[in-house]
Design an enzyme around this catalytic site. Structure first.
Site, PDB file in Angstrom:
ATOM      1  N   ASN A  33      32.666   1.973 -12.516  1.00  0.00           N
ATOM      2  CA  ASN A  33      32.439   1.213 -11.222  1.00  0.00           C
ATOM      3  C   ASN A  33      31.368   2.113 -10.634  1.00  0.00           C
ATOM      4  O   ASN A  33      30.872   1.889  -9.524  1.00  0.00           O
ATOM      5  CB  ASN A  33      33.673   1.151 -10.360  1.00  0.00           C
ATOM      6  N   LEU A  60      38.334  -1.279 -11.856  1.00  0.00           N
ATOM      7  CA  LEU A  60      39.615  -1.476 -12.326  1.00  0.00           C
ATOM      8  C   LEU A  60      40.387  -1.989 -11.321  1.00  0.00           C
ATOM      9  O   LEU A  60      41.618  -2.385 -11.455  1.00  0.00           O
ATOM     10  CB  LEU A  60      39.861  -0.343 -13.170  1.00  0.00           C
ATOM     11  N   PHE A  82      39.549   7.409 -18.640  1.00  0.00           N
ATOM     12  CA  PHE A  82      38.979   8.220 -17.551  1.00  0.00           C
ATOM     13  C   PHE A  82      39.082   7.948 -16.201  1.00  0.00           C
ATOM     14  O   PHE A  82      39.197   8.584 -15.317  1.00  0.00           O
ATOM     15  CB  PHE A  82      37.745   8.904 -18.143  1.00  0.00           C
ATOM     16  N   SER A 126      46.062  16.260 -16.518  1.00  0.00           N
ATOM     17  CA  SER A 126      45.475  17.414 -16.001  1.00  0.00           C
ATOM     18  C   SER A 126      46.639  18.501 -15.789  1.00  0.00           C
ATOM     19  O   SER A 126      47.683  18.498 -15.812  1.00  0.00           O
ATOM     20  CB  SER A 126      45.023  17.062 -14.323  1.00  0.00           C
ATOM     21  N   TYR A 151      46.315  14.023  -5.808  1.00  0.00           N
ATOM     22  CA  TYR A 151      45.799  13.977  -7.035  1.00  0.00           C
ATOM     23  C   TYR A 151      46.395  14.296  -8.066  1.00  0.00           C
ATOM     24  O   TYR A 151      46.698  13.574  -9.109  1.00  0.00           O
ATOM     25  CB  TYR A 151      44.340  14.906  -7.130  1.00  0.00           C
ATOM     26  N   LYS A 155      48.440  12.078 -11.289  1.00  0.00           N
ATOM     27  CA  LYS A 155      48.533  12.376 -12.807  1.00  0.00           C
ATOM     28  C   LYS A 155      49.899  12.505 -13.309  1.00  0.00           C
ATOM     29  O   LYS A 155      50.397  11.782 -14.352  1.00  0.00           O
ATOM     30  CB  LYS A 155      47.637  13.675 -13.102  1.00  0.00           C
ATOM     31  N   PHE A 179      42.451  21.800 -18.442  1.00  0.00           N
ATOM     32  CA  PHE A 179      42.369  23.006 -17.716  1.00  0.00           C
ATOM     33  C   PHE A 179      40.924  22.633 -16.724  1.00  0.00           C
ATOM     34  O   PHE A 179      40.783  21.617 -16.272  1.00  0.00           O
ATOM     35  CB  PHE A 179      42.556  24.207 -18.416  1.00  0.00           C
ATOM     36  N   ASN A 180      40.052  23.650 -16.870  1.00  0.00           N
ATOM     37  CA  ASN A 180      38.796  23.206 -16.227  1.00  0.00           C
ATOM     38  C   ASN A 180      37.743  22.890 -16.872  1.00  0.00           C
ATOM     39  O   ASN A 180      37.081  24.169 -17.565  1.00  0.00           O
ATOM     40  CB  ASN A 180      38.830  24.524 -15.245  1.00  0.00           C
ATOM     41  N   ASN A 200      33.559  21.801  -7.213  1.00  0.00           N
ATOM     42  CA  ASN A 200      34.279  22.580  -8.158  1.00  0.00           C
ATOM     43  C   ASN A 200      33.300  23.922  -8.369  1.00  0.00           C
ATOM     44  O   ASN A 200      32.029  23.852  -7.874  1.00  0.00           O
ATOM     45  CB  ASN A 200      34.165  22.038  -9.414  1.00  0.00           C
TER      46      ASN A 200
HETATM   47  C1  WQD Z   1      38.280  26.801  -9.515  1.00  0.00           C
HETATM   48  C2  WQD Z   1      38.340  28.197  -8.787  1.00  0.00           C
HETATM   49  C3  WQD Z   1      38.488  28.149  -6.317  1.00  0.00           C
HETATM   50  C4  WQD Z   1      34.504  26.348  -5.588  1.00  0.00           C
HETATM   51  C5  WQD Z   1      39.822  21.769 -11.021  1.00  0.00           C
HETATM   52  C6  WQD Z   1      39.669  20.228 -10.508  1.00  0.00           C
HETATM   53  C7  WQD Z   1      41.014  19.304 -10.738  1.00  0.00           C
HETATM   54  C8  WQD Z   1      41.663  19.875 -12.200  1.00  0.00           C
HETATM   55  C9  WQD Z   1      41.675  21.141 -12.145  1.00  0.00           C
HETATM   56  C10 WQD Z   1      41.220  18.171 -13.804  1.00  0.00           C
HETATM   57  C11 WQD Z   1      39.233  28.320  -7.579  1.00  0.00           C
HETATM   58  C12 WQD Z   1      37.221  28.726  -6.766  1.00  0.00           C
HETATM   59  C13 WQD Z   1      35.650  26.884  -6.216  1.00  0.00           C
HETATM   60  C14 WQD Z   1      33.693  27.220  -4.727  1.00  0.00           C
HETATM   61  C15 WQD Z   1      35.354  28.851  -5.223  1.00  0.00           C
HETATM   62  N1  WQD Z   1      40.753  19.213 -13.251  1.00  0.00           N
HETATM   63  N2  WQD Z   1      36.186  28.067  -6.031  1.00  0.00           N
HETATM   64  N3  WQD Z   1      34.161  28.627  -4.678  1.00  0.00           N
HETATM   65  O1  WQD Z   1      40.559  23.785  -8.040  1.00  0.00           O
HETATM   66  O2  WQD Z   1      40.891  24.932 -10.782  1.00  0.00           O
HETATM   67  O3  WQD Z   1      40.828  22.210 -10.020  1.00  0.00           O
HETATM   68  O4  WQD Z   1      40.485  21.629 -12.122  1.00  0.00           O
HETATM   69  O5  WQD Z   1      42.021  17.436 -13.365  1.00  0.00           O
HETATM   70  O6  WQD Z   1      40.520  17.959 -10.978  1.00  0.00           O
HETATM   71  O7  WQD Z   1      39.230  20.058  -9.078  1.00  0.00           O
HETATM   72  O8  WQD Z   1      38.781  23.804  -9.982  1.00  0.00           O
HETATM   73  O9  WQD Z   1      36.305  24.359  -9.911  1.00  0.00           O
HETATM   74  O10 WQD Z   1      37.339  23.600  -7.776  1.00  0.00           O
HETATM   75  O11 WQD Z   1      38.150  25.904  -8.515  1.00  0.00           O
HETATM   76  O12 WQD Z   1      35.686  30.059  -5.032  1.00  0.00           O
HETATM   77  O13 WQD Z   1      32.734  26.785  -4.264  1.00  0.00           O
HETATM   78  O14 WQD Z   1      37.091  28.522  -8.124  1.00  0.00           O
HETATM   79  O15 WQD Z   1      39.083  28.561  -5.217  1.00  0.00           O
HETATM   80  O16 WQD Z   1      40.106  29.358  -7.577  1.00  0.00           O
HETATM   81  P1  WQD Z   1      40.315  23.718  -9.645  1.00  0.00           P
HETATM   82  P2  WQD Z   1      37.597  24.353  -8.908  1.00  0.00           P
END
Ligand code: WQD
Length: 340
Positions: A33, A60, A82, A126, A151, A155, A179-180, A200
């Site tokens: 979308n 969707l 996705f 996730s 969120y 999931k 994971f990330n 992120n």
């Molecule tokens: C990572 C670390 C923050 C931004 C993500 C996705 C979520 C899921 C899991 C898929 C944390 C730190 C971040 C910043 C920082 N993925 N940070 N300064 O929260 O683990 O979640 O992965 O489903 O959808 O959002 O990832 O990248 O936001 O944070 O210090 O400006 O980086 O505190 O410790 P997160 P993130």
């Protein structure tokens, strides 16, 4: 040639998965979308694979249009789903947006699977389903705890909806708990689109290095971890994309042992925020401007994957290092900002 529908296929992980599907000889049709992506991504995909996937702009949430799409495309052999909203913080502020966009849409897609006898589904899940883990590394048998955000809850509920349908129908599904995801394709033709202020870590790091952002804020340095900052499992998005193709083939070849399987997709290694910053400075040979600020509400302290099941059952493991991924993220940022 098997035809695979990729919902949200113009998004970050979706677009990298489309490229891997094409490399493996699949015909891809994308619906998206464009709420968090751009049609320009099609050019990036074509420049890598030489093939422009079929694309239809479709939300969707519009049940009738979804049904009409599937009536016109009844020869779909599998779906990689996705399409969903994925900003943890945004979900806390606007839970109904997440329950509608992530759950209603899943139900509509599943109703079409049932109607058109589509038997193979890969679901984008996730590690947020685990919440704050009791022990590390996290295995797929770890208890799914109360989600720390709407969120994460969508999931968890999505996995339950899919499991219930698989239990009473011919549908076979694999939920991939990411994971990330970080990084970009080595060609820098596709990557994480910079729409708005990045939520992120890694896109904020690369935008700070590119001068788009003034300074990175590190959310907390007083956690019980190696250096006080939170620990995550940062996985290269291309490694993640490859796992989707392997999982899809597993279903198409009937190799799944149960109708609903779950796999953690991570590197198995945890890295702190400060370690990510140091690794980025090392691979880019430049200092990053950052400051320590207060903790971010909802952050888990430390989370990283036990990858044995994905390694041994899927036959998949990550190939790149975190440094490799950070370098691809930086190369993508420089491409987007026309930095030499
Ligand atoms: C990572 C670390 C923050 C931004 C993500 C996705 C979520 C899921 C899991 C898929 C944390 C730190 C971040 C910043 C920082 N993925 N940070 N300064 O929260 O683990 O979640 O992965 O489903 O959808 O959002 O990832 O990248 O936001 O944070 O210090 O400006 O980086 O505190 O410790 P997160 P993130």
């Amino acid at each position: 040639m098997k035809k695979i529908l990729v919902t949200g296929g113009l998004g970050y992980i979706g677009s990298h998965t489309v490229v891997e599907l094409q490399k493996n000889g699949f015909e891809v049709i994308i619906i998206d979308n464009l709420s968090n992506s751009s049609e320009d991504v099609l050019k990036g995909i074509h420049s890598i694979s030489g093939i422009t996937p079929i694309f239809e702009k479709l939300d969707l949430k519009e049940k009738t249009k979804v049904s009409e799409f599937f009536d016109r495309n009844s020869d779909i052999d599998g779906i990689i789903h996705f399409a969903a909203s994925k900003a943890v913080g945004e979900s806390v502020e606007d839970p109904l947006l997440y329950y509608e966009n992530n759950l209603n849409t899943l139900v509509y897609v599943l109703q079409e699977c049932k109607k058109h006898q589509i038997k193979n589904l890969i679901f984008s899940s996730s590690c947020t389903v685990y919440g704050e883990p009791d022990s590390l590394p996290i295995t797929e048998e770890a208890p799914v705890k109360k989600a720390t955000s709407p969120y994460g809850n969508t999931k968890q509920i999505s996995e339950e909806i899919i499991f219930d349908l698989c239990s009473v129908s011919d549908l076979k599904a694999i939920a991939l708990r990411y994971f990330n995801p970080i990084g970009a394709h080595e060609t820098s033709e596709i990557g994480e689109l910079p729409l708005g202020v990045p939520l992120n870590l890694v896109p904020f790091v690369t935008q700070t290095a590119a001068g788009v952002r003034e300074q990175l804020s590190v959310f907390g340095e007083d956690y019980p971890t190696v250096d006080g900052s939170c620990v995550r499992d940062y996985i290269h998005v291309v490694d993640l994309a490859k796992a989707h193709v392997i999982s899809l083939k597993r279903l198409l070849e009937g190799k799944n042992t149960t109708s609903f399987e779950v796999f953690n997709l991570g590197t198995g290694r945890g890295s702190s925020v400060l370690e990510v910053i140091k690794a980025f400075e090392k691979v880019t040979h430049q200092k990053l401007n950052y400051k320590i600020v207060d903790r971010r509400p909802g952050d888990v302290i430390s989370v990283y994957a036990d990858t044995k099941k994905a390694n041994n059952v899927l036959g998949w493991k990550t190939e790149g290092s975190m440094e490799d991924a950070l370098l691809t993220a930086w190369n993508w940022e420089k491409k987007v900002r026309n930095i030499k």
